[in-house]
Design an enzyme around this catalytic site. Structure first.
Site, mmCIF file in Angstrom:
data_model
loop_
_atom_site.group_PDB
_atom_site.id
_atom_site.type_symbol
_atom_site.label_atom_id
_atom_site.label_comp_id
_atom_site.label_asym_id
_atom_site.label_seq_id
_atom_site.Cartn_x
_atom_site.Cartn_y
_atom_site.Cartn_z
ATOM 1 N N LYS A 190 0.844 -1.202 0.000
ATOM 2 C CA LYS A 190 0.000 0.000 0.000
ATOM 3 C C LYS A 190 0.878 1.251 0.000
ATOM 4 C CE LYS A 190 -4.026 1.782 2.562
ATOM 5 N NZ LYS A 190 -4.781 1.653 3.833
ATOM 6 N N SER A 195 -9.795 2.046 2.810
ATOM 7 C CA SER A 195 -8.914 2.752 1.891
ATOM 8 C C SER A 195 -8.018 1.822 1.061
ATOM 9 C CB SER A 195 -8.020 3.700 2.675
ATOM 10 O OG SER A 195 -7.178 2.981 3.557
ATOM 11 N N SER A 253 -9.833 -0.415 6.916
ATOM 12 C CA SER A 253 -9.231 -0.254 5.582
ATOM 13 C C SER A 253 -8.525 -1.484 5.033
ATOM 14 C CB SER A 253 -8.243 0.918 5.597
ATOM 15 O OG SER A 253 -8.941 2.130 5.621
#
Lengths: 99, 491
Positions: free
Chosen positions: B76, B151, B175
């Protein structure tokens, strides 16, 4: 009644160092009002005598042994800077010049 | 599509160790897959082909070993990777190449993984759909017109699109788990402090938790065990042995849950969930009962206040954390024409560099922390956090783990929740209590609703991460993993 006014949002944006546009002020004021009305029910919880939790791991004063290890070089530390000068971060003027 | 991209991380690690496939072949297969499909999926913000092939060559040359030697991984973009662009999907960090690695990135390297690139996300991890990425959303491989969750939608979509067998996410309010749920993949949030935050760009420091994403529970456990453990560079890191998550996943996969008590949270039973989500959840409960588990109902009366508490605590911490983006030390600087003051340049830079959700949360957090409102908002939210923690502790008297749907609804179409920010926040209704408490939780696929994946959440006590892996693996053994569409047809 609105939970937050357009003027308050403008003040908070200044405090937050955000040069928001007039159009954003209109939009954010409405949206933040909806959000604040939704979260306001947290006040319904009777919690006067409840201690606050800032953190799920109860820790105080975490120390480690003071062992020297290599750190970033000056060049590495400055590598992402928008502006650098003679090994330092260069910033816009902080104090206005006398005229 | 190469068979190498369909293999699990455990299978790939074995094939490479047994010399049935080279690490370079495996990396190339995944990089080629990214080339073939990522234009449509947009899971990646940056693909590091050169770095990946070099890392794979080192594995093949025997210079690097480790439990996941040669297994590709996507990271990420909120995690610092030395010399590789790291933006947190924000314009304010466009082009930034960190001069250091996050602790977990160092650990991934020691374990032998091969980093393919950095994945898309909502800007600074604020959102549930990746629609708040400054670089455009990620599309859900199950239906390219729908959100992949957020997210960490890029990490989850990369798995579902067979672009990577493993990925790293971060979970502040769901997330990792909510993207896992809506993409039919597995996402685990470790105990807070169980994984290091050093090198993670901070959003809400008392909640942020990095963790593993994978296509099956065993792979998630393998990755978990590699990244977890004490880090002296993170003062909130827990100095205790990592729970045996791999052993627990293998135990659970045996399909025996005799004596395990699953607590169903009464307050999460009906309201707010789509009917298809609820029926998949209840069918999963029946499957777990057949494996020997016992269902008990537990009441957690303060969970209903978790969402408001979170949306006061997280923006408050974010407003403070994001003060570091001031146009001085890294990232964007705008409007510095020589006539403007530092403060004016700072305000113009932040205005130009931050997107709308980030600005909203900074303003909201500044409000909740201001004198006159502090006690009513931030202070009260911290007290409610205590009450939510007490609800969990009372629940552990009756149950070994708590279970719920991961998210109330399946992947929704783009644009359907952006006009009213609070509608977006509801995606995290079931995931947020765990973050406020600090315990671990995992989302595992449990079926489909109208052709789209549904996630089953297992929550466990602090530092009992192994328990959730056991139950998740048992459920996986009963219902199987989901097979996403291959994306070939629309090529």
């Amino acid at each position: 009644m609105a939970a937050i006014s357009r003027e308050e949002v403008a003040h908070l944006a200044r405090l937050s160092r955000l040069a928001v546009t007039e159009e954003e002020l209109d939009r954010f004021a409405g949206q933040l009002d909806v959000i604040l009305q939704s979260v306001a029910r947290i006040g319904d919880v009777a919690a006067d005598d409840i201690p606050p939790t800032s953190h799920s791991v109860p820790l105080t004063n975490v120390y480690r042994d003071d062992v020297p290890v290599p750190s970033l070089t000056q060049e590495e530390a400055l590598s992402g800077a928008p502006d650098a000068y003679e090994g330092r971060f260069r910033v816009p003027q902080i104090l206005a010049e006398e005229d | 599509m190469s068979d190498l991209t369909k293999m699990s991380a455990a299978q790939l690690a074995k094939a490479i160790a047994d010399k049935e496939a080279s690490a370079v072949e495996v990396a190339t297969a995944h990089l080629d897959r990214i080339d073939a499909v990522d234009e449509r999926v947009h899971a990646f913000l940056h693909v590091d082909r050169e770095g990946a092939l070099a890392a794979a060559a080192k594995v093949d040359a025997g210079e690097v070993s480790g439990p996941l030697a040669g297994v590709p991984i996507a990271v990420k973009d909120v995690i610092a990777t030395k010399g590789v662009p790291t933006t947190a999907a924000s314009k304010i960090l466009e082009g930034w190449r960190p001069p250091y690695d996050a602790t977990l990135v160092e650990r991934l390297r020691v374990a032998g993984t091969v980093m393919l690139g950095k994945t898309n996300m909502d800007e600074f991890a604020m959102g549930s759909s990746t629609e708040y990425s400054a670089y455009g959303p990620t599309n859900n491989p199950w239906d390219l017109g729908r959100i992949p969750g957020g997210s960490g939608g890029g990490s989850a979509a990369a798995l579902a699109a067979y672009e990577a067998p493993l990925a790293i996410g971060t979970d502040t309010g769901g997330s990792i788990r909510q993207p896992g749920a809506v993409t039919g993949t597995v996402g685990a949030k470790p105990t807070y402090g169980g994984t290091s935050r050093y090198g993670l760009i901070a959003f809400s420091s008392s909640l942020d938790t990095p963790g593993p994403c994978a296509r099956n529970v065993e792979d998630a456990a393998l990755l978990h065990s590699v990244i977890a453990g004490h880090d002296p560079r993170d003062s909130t890191s827990i100095d205790q042995p990592v729970p045996d998550v791999i052993g627990a996943a293998r135990l659970g996969a045996g399909g025996d849950l005799s004596g395990v008590k699953l607590g169903v949270v009464k307050e999460f039973a009906g309201d707010g969930s789509e009917p298809g989500v609820l029926s998949a959840f209840h069918e999963s409960l029946e499957a777990l009962v057949k494996l020997g588990a016992e269902i008990v109902e537990v009441s957690c009366p303060h969970f209903q206040y978790a969402l408001p508490a979170y949306y006061l605590i997280a923006p408050s911490e974010a407003s403070s954390n994001l003060a570091r983006f001031d146009g001085v030390r890294y990232g964007l600087r705008t409007g510095d024409d020589g006539s403007r003051s530092l403060e004016e340049v700072m305000s113009l830079t932040r205005e130009a560099g931050f997107g709308p959700e980030v600005k909203r949360r900074i303003i909201l957090g500044t409000y909740a922390l201001s004198s006159g409102y502090y006690d009513a908002y931030y202070g009260q939210a911290q007290k409610v956090r205590t009450l939510i923690t007490r609800d969990f502790e009372a629940a552990w008297q009756k149950a070994d783990v708590l279970v719920s749907p991961t998210t109330p609804f399946v992947a929704f179409p783009f644009g359907s929740r952006t006009s009213d920010p609070y509608q977006m926040y509801l995606a995290d209704l079931f995931t947020i209590p765990t973050n406020l408490y600090g315990g671990p939780a995992i989302s595992v696929p449990c079926g489909l609703s109208e052709g789209l994946p549904v996630g089953f959440q297992v929550m466990a006590p602090t530092m009992a991460d192994d328990r959730m892996y056991r139950v998740a693996a048992a459920l996986e053994s009963a219902v199987g993993t989901l097979t996403p569409p291959t994306l070939e047809a629309s090529a």
